[in-house]
Design a protein around this motif. Structure first.
Motif, PDB file in Angstrom:
ATOM      1  N   HIS A  79     -22.915 -28.871 -34.601  1.00 52.65           N
ATOM      2  CA  HIS A  79     -22.873 -27.487 -35.060  1.00 52.65           C
ATOM      3  C   HIS A  79     -22.143 -26.588 -34.067  1.00 52.65           C
ATOM      4  N   GLY A  80     -22.315 -26.846 -32.778  1.00 52.11           N
ATOM      5  CA  GLY A  80     -21.629 -26.039 -31.778  1.00 52.11           C
ATOM      6  C   GLY A  80     -20.118 -26.157 -31.889  1.00 52.11           C
ATOM      7  N   PHE A  81     -19.614 -27.383 -32.008  1.00 50.80           N
ATOM      8  CA  PHE A  81     -18.166 -27.568 -32.077  1.00 50.80           C
ATOM      9  C   PHE A  81     -17.611 -27.201 -33.457  1.00 50.80           C
ATOM     10  N   SER A  82     -18.448 -27.210 -34.494  1.00 52.10           N
ATOM     11  CA  SER A  82     -17.998 -26.680 -35.791  1.00 52.10           C
ATOM     12  C   SER A  82     -17.758 -25.175 -35.699  1.00 52.10           C
ATOM     13  N   VAL A  83     -18.658 -24.478 -34.993  1.00 55.10           N
ATOM     14  CA  VAL A  83     -18.472 -23.036 -34.775  1.00 55.10           C
ATOM     15  C   VAL A  83     -17.213 -22.789 -33.943  1.00 55.10           C
ATOM     16  N   MET A  84     -16.986 -23.619 -32.921  1.00 55.34           N
ATOM     17  CA  MET A  84     -15.781 -23.473 -32.103  1.00 55.34           C
ATOM     18  C   MET A  84     -14.521 -23.697 -32.941  1.00 55.34           C
ATOM     19  N   GLU A  85     -14.552 -24.684 -33.814  1.00 62.59           N
ATOM     20  CA  GLU A  85     -13.378 -24.959 -34.647  1.00 62.59           C
ATOM     21  C   GLU A  85     -13.058 -23.768 -35.543  1.00 62.59           C
ATOM     22  N   SER A  86     -14.108 -23.176 -36.099  1.00 65.77           N
ATOM     23  CA  SER A  86     -13.901 -21.995 -36.933  1.00 65.77           C
ATOM     24  C   SER A  86     -13.279 -20.865 -36.115  1.00 65.77           C
ATOM     25  N   GLY A  87     -13.750 -20.688 -34.875  1.00 66.87           N
ATOM     26  CA  GLY A  87     -13.190 -19.660 -34.005  1.00 66.87           C
ATOM     27  C   GLY A  87     -11.730 -19.914 -33.671  1.00 66.87           C
ATOM     28  N   ILE A  88     -11.363 -21.183 -33.490  1.00 68.23           N
ATOM     29  CA  ILE A  88      -9.963 -21.523 -33.203  1.00 68.23           C
ATOM     30  C   ILE A  88      -9.074 -21.176 -34.394  1.00 68.23           C
ATOM     31  N   PHE A  89      -9.563 -21.393 -35.611  1.00 64.87           N
ATOM     32  CA  PHE A  89      -8.779 -21.021 -36.786  1.00 64.87           C
ATOM     33  C   PHE A  89      -8.533 -19.508 -36.834  1.00 64.87           C
ATOM     34  N   VAL A  90      -9.537 -18.725 -36.417  1.00 60.71           N
ATOM     35  CA  VAL A  90      -9.346 -17.273 -36.358  1.00 60.71           C
ATOM     36  C   VAL A  90      -8.273 -16.928 -35.326  1.00 60.71           C
ATOM     37  N   ALA A  91      -8.340 -17.566 -34.152  1.00 58.77           N
ATOM     38  CA  ALA A  91      -7.339 -17.309 -33.112  1.00 58.77           C
ATOM     39  C   ALA A  91      -5.942 -17.698 -33.585  1.00 58.77           C
TER      40      ALA A  91
ATOM     41  N   VAL B   9      -4.761 -15.847 -23.941  1.00 61.50           N
ATOM     42  CA  VAL B   9      -5.127 -17.051 -24.694  1.00 61.50           C
ATOM     43  C   VAL B   9      -6.290 -17.766 -24.005  1.00 61.50           C
ATOM     44  N   ALA B  10      -6.283 -17.797 -22.662  1.00 57.49           N
ATOM     45  CA  ALA B  10      -7.378 -18.425 -21.915  1.00 57.49           C
ATOM     46  C   ALA B  10      -8.690 -17.684 -22.162  1.00 57.49           C
TER      47      ALA B  10
END
Length: 315
Positions: free
Chosen positions: A108-120, A144-145
């Motif tokens: 679940h943590g990395f799913s949330v991160m993946e969603s955040g990367i799509f926003v970025a 970006v960092a």
């Protein structure tokens, strides 16, 4: 431990993952596509990381974000796939309670991160198309960092209550999880207690993360499409839209199965369990497999670099 649903225990030391309930006889055949997908995930995402690292021309915000996506995909798929293959191949259903909670956190943590990367990535495309002259000054490497750090912290802290809440519930009915991995709701549903806190918090995370992220991505692409359609020639419109098509493909592959899995867990009582488990696995395995393929085929710089690597190996 027995597979019985009426076992007399509290807070078991292990859970039993059933894999794909109802299709146990076909587990060996089902394992073949899952194994192939995992090999593609590992090879494809490592190739993306290697190419970007070795090619100075790709040291740009878009490709740094792509590397974040590749690393996230590797962790996400590795969190579930080795255990799932051991279930399908060796009937190794048992997973320690602590390991189950750890798997839950990483999924679940990395799913949330993946969603955040799509926003970025949507932000990167928005700036590149709607304000191209300022792209290099707005999205500098330090920016970006910081975006990457924010994505990491959001995923890490938002999901942290999941395993802590799941640990406190008493599990006195059964230790059998009718799933192929330790999905949050699938685990806490086994508790013989009022789990509304876990359920409501899971709903809050889903709505505040995926809901807001989808809204932000939609707004970004609304502005992007407005700019694209205002371009004077059809050739310019197609060329500009082509720079966004890869991102739109991977977003669709991630959010559509994710939404279906979320809704069926809570409201889809008429959906058969094997079909639901397939969709739940597709949501976590198909996007990590498709991402390097789509970006590799659609991004000229990465495609050219791959061809150079194979050409040099062949000469």
């Amino acid at each position: 431990m027995s597979d019985s649903n009426t076992s007399d225990f509290t807070n078991p030391s292990t859970f039993l993952l059933l894999g794909i309930p109802g299709l146990q006889a076909a587990h060996a055949w089902i394992s073949i596509p899952f194994c192939i997908m995992y090999v593609i995930v590992v090879l494809g995402n490592f190739a993306i990381l290697l190419i970007v690292k070795r090619e100075p021309r790709l040291h740009e915000p878009m490709y740094y974000l792509l590397c974040m996506l590749a690393a996230t995909d590797l962790v996400l798929s590795t969190s579930i796939q080795p255990k799932m293959l051991s279930i399908l191949w060796f009937n190794s259903k048992e997973i320690y309670f602590g390991a189950c909670l750890t798997q839950m956190y990483f999924i679940h943590g990395f799913s949330v991160m993946e969603s955040g990367i799509f926003v970025a990535m949507a932000l990167d495309r928005y700036v590149a198309i709607c304000d191209p002259l300022r792209h290099s000054t707005i999205l500098r490497n330090p920016v970006v960092a910081r975006i990457g750090l924010a994505i990491l912290l959001r995923g890490s802290f938002l999901v942290l209550p999941y395993p802590f809440l799941a640990r406190q519930w008493p599990y006195c009915r059964t230790n059998v999880i009718p799933h192929s991995y330790c999905e949050h709701i699938a685990v806490v549903k086994l508790a013989c207690a009022d789990i509304r806190v876990s359920s409501y918090y899971g709903l809050f995370v889903a709505l505040s993360v995926s809901g807001l992220d989808v809204v932000f991505i939609t707004l970004s692409y609304t502005q992007i499409l407005r700019v694209i359609f205002s371009l004077p020639t059809k050739e310019a419109r197609l060329k500009t839209f082509g720079t966004c098509s890869s991102h739109l493909c991977v977003i669709s592959a991630f959010y559509i199965p994710s939404l279906f899995s979320f809704l069926t867990h809570r409201f889809g009582r008429s959906v058969s369990l094997p079909f639901h488990i397939f969709i739940a696995n597709a949501y976590l395995l198909v996007p990590p497999m498709l991402n390097p393929i789509i970006y590799g085929l659609r991004t000229r710089q990465i495609r050219d670099r791959l061809l150079q690597l194979f050409t040099h190996k062949g000469t």
